[in-house]
Design an enzyme around this catalytic site. Sequence first.
Site, mmCIF file in Angstrom:
data_model
loop_
_atom_site.group_PDB
_atom_site.id
_atom_site.type_symbol
_atom_site.label_atom_id
_atom_site.label_comp_id
_atom_site.label_asym_id
_atom_site.label_seq_id
_atom_site.Cartn_x
_atom_site.Cartn_y
_atom_site.Cartn_z
ATOM 1 N N ASP A 68 0.734 -1.330 0.243
ATOM 2 C CA ASP A 68 -0.299 -0.396 -0.255
ATOM 3 C C ASP A 68 1.045 1.506 0.160
ATOM 4 O O ASP A 68 2.118 1.371 -0.106
ATOM 5 C CB ASP A 68 -1.209 -0.139 1.046
ATOM 6 C CG ASP A 68 -0.491 -0.665 2.878
ATOM 7 O OD1 ASP A 68 0.784 -0.578 2.652
ATOM 8 O OD2 ASP A 68 -0.880 -1.311 3.582
ATOM 9 N N ASN A 137 -7.557 -2.500 14.028
ATOM 10 C CA ASN A 137 -8.922 -2.931 13.739
ATOM 11 C C ASN A 137 -8.799 -4.578 13.075
ATOM 12 O O ASN A 137 -10.228 -4.030 12.770
ATOM 13 C CB ASN A 137 -9.188 -1.750 13.243
ATOM 14 C CG ASN A 137 -8.957 -1.603 12.406
ATOM 15 O OD1 ASN A 137 -7.858 -2.208 11.916
ATOM 16 N ND2 ASN A 137 -9.554 0.169 11.846
ATOM 17 N N HIS A 139 -7.342 -4.856 10.051
ATOM 18 C CA HIS A 139 -6.759 -4.970 8.661
ATOM 19 C C HIS A 139 -5.746 -5.417 8.439
ATOM 20 O O HIS A 139 -4.456 -5.340 9.183
ATOM 21 C CB HIS A 139 -7.167 -2.767 8.747
ATOM 22 C CG HIS A 139 -5.831 -1.948 9.017
ATOM 23 N ND1 HIS A 139 -6.040 -1.206 9.135
ATOM 24 C CD2 HIS A 139 -4.312 -2.676 8.546
ATOM 25 C CE1 HIS A 139 -4.499 -0.266 9.862
ATOM 26 N NE2 HIS A 139 -3.477 -1.404 9.797
ATOM 27 N N GLU A 144 -9.808 -1.575 5.547
ATOM 28 C CA GLU A 144 -10.327 -1.386 6.348
ATOM 29 C C GLU A 144 -11.230 -1.883 7.530
ATOM 30 O O GLU A 144 -12.562 -2.765 5.389
ATOM 31 C CB GLU A 144 -10.602 -0.088 6.484
ATOM 32 C CG GLU A 144 -9.254 1.532 6.969
ATOM 33 C CD GLU A 144 -8.779 1.488 7.973
ATOM 34 O OE1 GLU A 144 -8.186 0.396 8.307
ATOM 35 O OE2 GLU A 144 -8.106 2.260 7.865
HETATM 36 C C1 F6R Z 1 1.765 -1.319 5.954
HETATM 37 C C2 F6R Z 1 0.038 -2.423 6.203
HETATM 38 C C3 F6R Z 1 -0.588 -2.237 7.288
HETATM 39 C C4 F6R Z 1 -0.112 -2.700 8.847
HETATM 40 C C5 F6R Z 1 -0.679 -2.358 10.168
HETATM 41 C C6 F6R Z 1 0.147 -2.635 11.389
HETATM 42 O O1 F6R Z 1 2.257 -1.745 5.005
HETATM 43 O O2 F6R Z 1 -0.421 -2.702 5.334
HETATM 44 O O3 F6R Z 1 -1.755 -3.363 7.566
HETATM 45 O O4 F6R Z 1 0.993 -3.572 8.892
HETATM 46 O O5 F6R Z 1 -1.426 -0.905 10.313
HETATM 47 O O6 F6R Z 1 1.039 -1.575 11.108
HETATM 48 P P1 F6R Z 1 1.895 -2.096 12.867
HETATM 49 O O7 F6R Z 1 3.047 -2.740 12.628
HETATM 50 O O8 F6R Z 1 2.798 -0.426 12.455
HETATM 51 O O9 F6R Z 1 1.482 -1.827 13.931
#
Ligand code: F6R
Length: 264
Positions: A68, A137, A139, A144
């Site tokens: 992303d 959450n 995702h 989301e």
């Molecule tokens: C990042 C992504 C997100 C993160 C998620 C967890 O490319 O796609 O899904 O993996 O937000 O973020 P952290 O690891 O910072 O807790």
Amino acid sequence: MEVIVCEDAIAVGAHAAAYAVRIAKDVGPEVVLGVATGSSPLSTFEHIAQAVARGDVDLRHARAFALDEYVGIPYDHPLSYHDTIRRTVTEPFKLDPANVHVPDGNAQDLRHAGELYEAMIHDAGGIDVQFLGVGGNGHIGFNEPTSSLASRTRVKTLTVQTRRDNARFFAEGEQVPKHCVTQGLGTILEARHIVLVASGSGKAHAIRQLVEGPVTAMCPGSVLQLHPDVRVIVDVEAASELQLRDYYTDVQANLPSWQQLPTH
Ligand code: F6R
């Protein structure tokens, strides 16, 4: 889904890296990696970089696709995923930058950018091993809650919770972007192997929902239950709400030695 409970975040990274390196060696020099940003995969990436530095695996001809990117953030902004992937993946893995791709959050036509990204993954032969973290959450990527379980790469609006969670990376007064371009859940499900890592109690609820809850768009990561080859590698804190955590630990302890991977 194979759930592996490790002592701490470093052991999670070591285990995930050993698994990915094994796949990369099996696939060969042109392995296609699906890479994530955020804090979760950093330990994994550091362990892979060490394996590259030791000469255990050669990724010079590997290709990589990021999950992303934020919309409207300059490519060279240190928090853009373009720049993050360069620092955490491209350089330490010694990849050829020409073989590393990140969705284009600055494209004039974002819908078209999503379609192009899908075509590039397809032309590369699909993703061999996809690294994932999970949001508090539930995702994965930036899909989301309420994302279509069949979604493809497209623009999404970030939830307030995700923007709040990611504010920790941004300087004071700097706004977390409101939109992103993300691989869809349908895109992620096409990867041949998936390895999701999580650590810390802040992820315990999401991990519980993802592994043991119903498959629901309210916890997008739960869609991974439909994939035949997923490893969920978590530390004891992220595993703390799992109803069957003793069972997962037992399975791990009783695996035949040829299936075990070093955890430190
Ligand atoms: C990042 C992504 C997100 C993160 C998620 C967890 O490319 O796609 O899904 O993996 O937000 O973020 P952290 O690891 O910072 O807790």
